[in-house]
Design a protein around this motif. Structure first.
Motif, PDB file in Angstrom:
ATOM      1  N   MET A 151       0.834  -1.203   0.000  1.00 53.09           N
ATOM      2  CA  MET A 151       0.000   0.000   0.000  1.00 53.09           C
ATOM      3  C   MET A 151       0.873   1.259   0.000  1.00 53.09           C
ATOM      4  SD  MET A 151      -3.030  -1.303   2.562  1.00 53.09           S
ATOM      5  CE  MET A 151      -3.622   0.327   2.863  1.00 53.09           C
ATOM      6  N   GLY A 152       0.516   2.186  -0.861  1.00 52.86           N
ATOM      7  CA  GLY A 152       1.236   3.445  -0.974  1.00 52.86           C
ATOM      8  C   GLY A 152       2.516   3.357  -1.776  1.00 52.86           C
ATOM      9  N   GLU A 153       2.806   2.186  -2.299  1.00 57.82           N
ATOM     10  CA  GLU A 153       4.079   1.994  -2.995  1.00 57.82           C
ATOM     11  C   GLU A 153       3.902   1.429  -4.402  1.00 57.82           C
ATOM     12  OE1 GLU A 153       8.020  -0.682  -2.218  1.00 57.82           O
ATOM     13  OE2 GLU A 153       7.072   0.288  -0.503  1.00 57.82           O
ATOM     14  N   GLY A 154       3.071   0.417  -4.554  1.00 55.85           N
ATOM     15  CA  GLY A 154       2.878  -0.164  -5.875  1.00 55.85           C
ATOM     16  C   GLY A 154       2.767  -1.676  -5.806  1.00 55.85           C
ATOM     17  N   GLN A 155       2.785  -2.290  -6.999  1.00 55.18           N
ATOM     18  CA  GLN A 155       2.630  -3.730  -7.111  1.00 55.18           C
ATOM     19  C   GLN A 155       3.928  -4.365  -7.585  1.00 55.18           C
ATOM     20  OE1 GLN A 155      -0.753  -3.766  -9.880  1.00 55.18           O
ATOM     21  NE2 GLN A 155      -1.903  -4.840  -8.287  1.00 55.18           N
ATOM     22  N   TYR A 156       4.112  -5.608  -7.142  1.00 54.47           N
ATOM     23  CA  TYR A 156       5.285  -6.392  -7.521  1.00 54.47           C
ATOM     24  C   TYR A 156       4.824  -7.774  -7.963  1.00 54.47           C
ATOM     25  CZ  TYR A 156       7.808  -2.725  -5.114  1.00 54.47           C
ATOM     26  OH  TYR A 156       8.298  -1.504  -4.721  1.00 54.47           O
ATOM     27  N   ARG A 157       5.454  -8.270  -9.028  1.00 54.47           N
ATOM     28  CA  ARG A 157       5.138  -9.612  -9.534  1.00 54.47           C
ATOM     29  C   ARG A 157       6.207 -10.570  -9.017  1.00 54.47           C
ATOM     30  NH1 ARG A 157       4.420  -8.316 -14.459  1.00 54.47           N
ATOM     31  NH2 ARG A 157       2.157  -8.405 -14.444  1.00 54.47           N
TER      32      ARG A 157
ATOM     33  N   PHE B  45      11.569  -8.898   0.570  1.00 56.13           N
ATOM     34  CA  PHE B  45      11.327 -10.060  -0.285  1.00 56.13           C
ATOM     35  C   PHE B  45      10.414  -9.678  -1.442  1.00 56.13           C
ATOM     36  CE2 PHE B  45       9.252 -13.920  -1.651  1.00 56.13           C
ATOM     37  CZ  PHE B  45      10.301 -14.821  -1.715  1.00 56.13           C
ATOM     38  N   VAL B  46       9.336  -8.975  -1.134  1.00 57.48           N
ATOM     39  CA  VAL B  46       8.393  -8.571  -2.180  1.00 57.48           C
ATOM     40  C   VAL B  46       9.043  -7.586  -3.140  1.00 57.48           C
ATOM     41  CG1 VAL B  46       6.215  -7.347  -2.611  1.00 57.48           C
ATOM     42  CG2 VAL B  46       6.353  -9.066  -0.798  1.00 57.48           C
ATOM     43  N   ARG B  47       9.795  -6.639  -2.611  1.00 58.02           N
ATOM     44  CA  ARG B  47      10.449  -5.633  -3.456  1.00 58.02           C
ATOM     45  C   ARG B  47      11.488  -6.237  -4.384  1.00 58.02           C
ATOM     46  NH1 ARG B  47      10.789  -1.906   1.716  1.00 58.02           N
ATOM     47  NH2 ARG B  47       8.858  -0.704   1.441  1.00 58.02           N
ATOM     48  N   ASN B  48      11.960  -7.440  -4.076  1.00 56.74           N
ATOM     49  CA  ASN B  48      12.900  -8.118  -4.971  1.00 56.74           C
ATOM     50  C   ASN B  48      12.198  -8.721  -6.185  1.00 56.74           C
ATOM     51  OD1 ASN B  48      15.438  -7.642  -3.840  1.00 56.74           O
ATOM     52  ND2 ASN B  48      15.124  -9.207  -2.298  1.00 56.74           N
ATOM     53  N   GLY B  49      10.884  -8.663  -6.189  1.00 55.86           N
ATOM     54  CA  GLY B  49      10.124  -9.106  -7.358  1.00 55.86           C
ATOM     55  C   GLY B  49      10.212  -8.052  -8.450  1.00 55.86           C
ATOM     56  N   ASP B  50       9.503  -8.278  -9.523  1.00 52.14           N
ATOM     57  CA  ASP B  50       9.480  -7.326 -10.634  1.00 52.14           C
ATOM     58  C   ASP B  50       8.420  -6.273 -10.380  1.00 52.14           C
ATOM     59  OD1 ASP B  50      11.442  -8.714 -12.104  1.00 52.14           O
ATOM     60  OD2 ASP B  50       9.928 -10.111 -12.863  1.00 52.14           O
ATOM     61  N   ARG B  51       8.807  -5.031 -10.376  1.00 48.91           N
ATOM     62  CA  ARG B  51       7.872  -3.925 -10.158  1.00 48.91           C
ATOM     63  C   ARG B  51       6.913  -3.855 -11.346  1.00 48.91           C
ATOM     64  NH1 ARG B  51       7.382   1.233  -7.225  1.00 48.91           N
ATOM     65  NH2 ARG B  51       5.301   1.786  -7.918  1.00 48.91           N
ATOM     66  N   VAL B  52       5.621  -3.805 -11.052  1.00 44.76           N
ATOM     67  CA  VAL B  52       4.604  -3.664 -12.093  1.00 44.76           C
ATOM     68  C   VAL B  52       4.490  -2.174 -12.393  1.00 44.76           C
ATOM     69  CG1 VAL B  52       2.172  -3.987 -12.665  1.00 44.76           C
ATOM     70  CG2 VAL B  52       3.361  -5.725 -11.308  1.00 44.76           C
ATOM     71  N   PRO B  53       4.591  -1.778 -13.655  1.00 47.51           N
ATOM     72  CA  PRO B  53       4.479  -0.354 -13.979  1.00 47.51           C
ATOM     73  C   PRO B  53       3.157   0.236 -13.471  1.00 47.51           C
ATOM     74  CG  PRO B  53       5.243  -1.581 -15.886  1.00 47.51           C
ATOM     75  CD  PRO B  53       4.841  -2.591 -14.847  1.00 47.51           C
ATOM     76  N   ASP B  54       3.214   1.475 -13.015  1.00 43.72           N
ATOM     77  CA  ASP B  54       2.037   2.132 -12.453  1.00 43.72           C
ATOM     78  C   ASP B  54       0.883   2.252 -13.441  1.00 43.72           C
ATOM     79  OD1 ASP B  54       3.261   2.430  -9.984  1.00 43.72           O
ATOM     80  OD2 ASP B  54       4.009   4.440 -10.435  1.00 43.72           O
ATOM     81  N   ASP B  55       1.193   2.260 -14.736  1.00 41.76           N
ATOM     82  CA  ASP B  55       0.120   2.401 -15.722  1.00 41.76           C
ATOM     83  C   ASP B  55      -0.539   1.068 -16.077  1.00 41.76           C
ATOM     84  OD1 ASP B  55       2.302   1.416 -17.103  1.00 41.76           O
ATOM     85  OD2 ASP B  55       2.061   2.742 -18.828  1.00 41.76           O
TER      86      ASP B  55
END
Length: 91
Positions: A6-12, A50-60
């Motif tokens: 929350m407040g940061e974004g999504q990670y795959r 651990f989650v942040r080491n995943g691939d960041r999903v683009p905000d768009d």
């Protein structure tokens, strides 16, 4: 698997990381259940890392999240209200 912080974004995260993710989440659940502030901070930081080491999903890009984590500045008291017996990550 897609996890939102929350407040940061999504990670795959790769599906094969789910067991490891659940293990890190389990450490957090134990720390929260014990009311151990230091263990909570360590375990929550580890889960977020651990989650942040995943691939960041683009905000768009819009995707449903498989799990939603609270922001990194969450307190032990706030986490206690969020965690069920299964931790933050179901499974």
């Amino acid at each position: 698997m897609i996890v939102r912080i929350m407040g940061e974004g999504q990670y795959r995260l790769a599906d094969e990381k789910l067991d490891q993710l659940n293990s890190v989440d389990g450490d957090l659940e134990k720390a929260v259940s014990a009311g151990d502030e230091d263990a909570f901070k360590t375990a929550f930081a580890a889960l977020l890392a651990f989650v942040r080491n995943g691939d960041r999903v683009p905000d768009d890009e819009l995707h449903d999240s498989d799990a939603i984590l609270p922001p990194g500045d969450s307190t032990l008291a706030e986490m206690r209200e969020l965690i069920s017996g299964d931790g933050l990550i179901a499974g």
